[in-house]
Design a protein around this motif. Structure first.
Motif, PDB file in Angstrom:
ATOM      1  N   ALA A  13       0.835  -1.212   0.000  1.00  0.00           N
ATOM      2  CA  ALA A  13       0.000   0.000   0.000  1.00  0.00           C
ATOM      3  C   ALA A  13       0.864   1.253   0.000  1.00  0.00           C
ATOM      4  N   GLY A  14       1.936   1.260   0.777  1.00  0.00           N
ATOM      5  CA  GLY A  14       2.817   2.419   0.827  1.00  0.00           C
ATOM      6  C   GLY A  14       3.512   2.677  -0.498  1.00  0.00           C
ATOM      7  N   LYS A  44       0.535   8.884  -6.046  1.00  0.00           N
ATOM      8  CA  LYS A  44       0.061   9.740  -4.960  1.00  0.00           C
ATOM      9  C   LYS A  44      -1.102  10.637  -5.363  1.00  0.00           C
ATOM     10  N   ASN A  45      -1.206  10.946  -6.662  1.00  0.00           N
ATOM     11  CA  ASN A  45      -2.289  11.818  -7.113  1.00  0.00           C
ATOM     12  C   ASN A  45      -3.446  11.058  -7.743  1.00  0.00           C
ATOM     13  N   ALA A  46      -3.291   9.717  -7.852  1.00  0.00           N
ATOM     14  CA  ALA A  46      -4.348   8.906  -8.454  1.00  0.00           C
ATOM     15  C   ALA A  46      -5.408   8.556  -7.405  1.00  0.00           C
ATOM     16  N   ILE A  47      -6.528   8.043  -7.867  1.00  0.00           N
ATOM     17  CA  ILE A  47      -7.633   7.699  -6.966  1.00  0.00           C
ATOM     18  C   ILE A  47      -7.216   6.597  -6.004  1.00  0.00           C
ATOM     19  N   ILE A  48      -6.478   5.599  -6.512  1.00  0.00           N
ATOM     20  CA  ILE A  48      -6.080   4.488  -5.646  1.00  0.00           C
ATOM     21  C   ILE A  48      -5.136   4.966  -4.540  1.00  0.00           C
ATOM     22  N   GLY A  49      -4.279   5.923  -4.870  1.00  0.00           N
ATOM     23  CA  GLY A  49      -3.388   6.483  -3.857  1.00  0.00           C
ATOM     24  C   GLY A  49      -4.154   7.226  -2.777  1.00  0.00           C
ATOM     25  N   GLN A  50      -5.143   8.003  -3.191  1.00  0.00           N
ATOM     26  CA  GLN A  50      -5.978   8.725  -2.235  1.00  0.00           C
ATOM     27  C   GLN A  50      -6.793   7.756  -1.376  1.00  0.00           C
ATOM     28  N   PHE A  51      -7.210   6.656  -1.995  1.00  0.00           N
ATOM     29  CA  PHE A  51      -7.986   5.646  -1.262  1.00  0.00           C
ATOM     30  C   PHE A  51      -7.158   5.044  -0.128  1.00  0.00           C
ATOM     31  N   PHE A  52      -5.915   4.644  -0.434  1.00  0.00           N
ATOM     32  CA  PHE A  52      -5.057   4.046   0.587  1.00  0.00           C
ATOM     33  C   PHE A  52      -4.686   5.060   1.673  1.00  0.00           C
ATOM     34  N   MET A  53      -4.459   6.315   1.291  1.00  0.00           N
ATOM     35  CA  MET A  53      -4.124   7.331   2.277  1.00  0.00           C
ATOM     36  C   MET A  53      -5.308   7.596   3.220  1.00  0.00           C
ATOM     37  N   THR A  54      -6.508   7.617   2.659  1.00  0.00           N
ATOM     38  CA  THR A  54      -7.701   7.791   3.493  1.00  0.00           C
ATOM     39  C   THR A  54      -7.868   6.611   4.441  1.00  0.00           C
ATOM     40  N   GLY A  55      -7.641   5.403   3.894  1.00  0.00           N
ATOM     41  CA  GLY A  55      -7.736   4.202   4.731  1.00  0.00           C
ATOM     42  C   GLY A  55      -6.725   4.211   5.866  1.00  0.00           C
TER      43      GLY A  55
END
Length: 310
Positions: free
Chosen positions: A120-121, A128-139
């Motif tokens: 995930a990291g 970092k700017n993609a949706i999947i990156g934002q998803f993991f950061m929110t999680g």
């Protein structure tokens, strides 16, 4: 490198000595007289002054504090942590019986944490700017914010009482391990994910990574072969600290799930006012944490060429 390892071992000796001093002082300078605490554990609340005085003399509490400490340390060096004031069981033997359960939970939680956090990291650092990156950061933000005790109770409610898929407490097969390990592992994974992201972003901006890209190496090779190894150093440090904490006994989670480890033993001993058992558990937790950090320092010597060269 041998000099580096020898220095760390030398320093750990003083850390463990400090642990023994803190353990002894914490119990002996806690509110209430230790002889009265022990007398209550042995004879109940209805005490006479003669019983308290007898405990004071037989346990050596009439001697100066430094003499008491030296006597206790002498017993500790001979691996004698005394006997339980409640059950009369040998303290070290009881801790040894409980330690495998704590070790199983600790390593299972760490594996879950790293299995989730490292991929995930890496994904968050690359995208970092993609949706999947934002998803993991929110999680990861949600995971950091949720207390262990609340997550544990939520998992019990969902998987044990609502879906009836897993047992809610006890020590047995892998089904008993899943909920406490997931409770500890996911909360650790949230922090480790953010640490992995920061470490990967720092490494990906280094000149040797730019050079590797200029040579035409594919992203998979650059990330897994060049970047990840250097990014792992702070992750290993954090994982080692977390493992030391887990091996020492995750008190809250073990209590919630009635997991028979050192943490549960410590809580039960505090409620029972078992002076000797509490002292033994605290000492073992402190020593375990110190030795785990020593292992991390030694691992650093093998992973970081700069330490080897020095």
């Amino acid at each position: 490198m041998l000099k580096y390892i020898s220095k760390r071992i030398f320093l750990v000796f003083f850390v463990i000595l400090g642990v023994t001093i803190v353990t002894f002082c914490t119990m002996h300078f806690a509110p209430g007289d230790p002889e009265e605490v022990i007398a209550i554990a042995r004879y109940g609340e209805d005490l006479t002054q003669e019983q308290i005085d007898w405990v004071k003399v037989t346990e050596g509490f009439d001697a100066p504090v430094y003499i008491q400490y030296m006597k206790w340390l002498d017993h500790v060096l001979r691996l004698d942590l005394g006997q339980s004031l409640v059950t009369s069981d040998d303290v070290l033997e009881e801790i040894t019986i409980r330690f495998p359960a704590t070790m199983l939970l600790a390593f299972s939680s760490l594996i879950i944490s790293l299995t989730i956090a490292i991929p995930a990291g890496i994904i968050v650092a690359i995208k970092k700017n993609a949706i999947i990156g934002q998803f993991f950061m929110t999680g990861s933000l949600i995971g950091v914010s949720i207390p262990n005790f609340w997550l544990g109770l939520l998992l019990i409610w969902l998987f044990a009482y609502t879906l009836h898929l897993l047992p809610s407490y006890g020590y047995g097969g892998i089904s008993h391990l899943i909920l406490p390990a997931v409770t500890l592992g996911t909360s650790m994974a949230a922090i480790t994910t953010r640490l992995t992201r920061s470490s990967m972003l720092d490494v990906l901006n280094q000149e040797y990574i730019v050079t590797a890209k200029a040579k035409g190496l594919d992203n998979r090779t650059i990330i897994l072969k060049h970047a990840l190894k250097n990014a792992m150093l702070p992750i290993i440090t954090f994982a080692g600290m977390q493992l030391g904490f887990l091996l020492g006994g995750s008190v809250i989670v073990e209590t919630i799930f009635a997991w028979p480890g050192i943490g549960k033993l410590l809580v039960d001993s505090i409620y029972a006012r078992d002076f000797s058992m509490v002292q033994g558990c605290v000492l073992i937790i402190g020593v375990t944490f110190a030795l785990t950090n020593l292992a991390v320092d030694i691992a650093y010597a093998f992973l970081d060429p700069r330490i080897r060269y020095e």
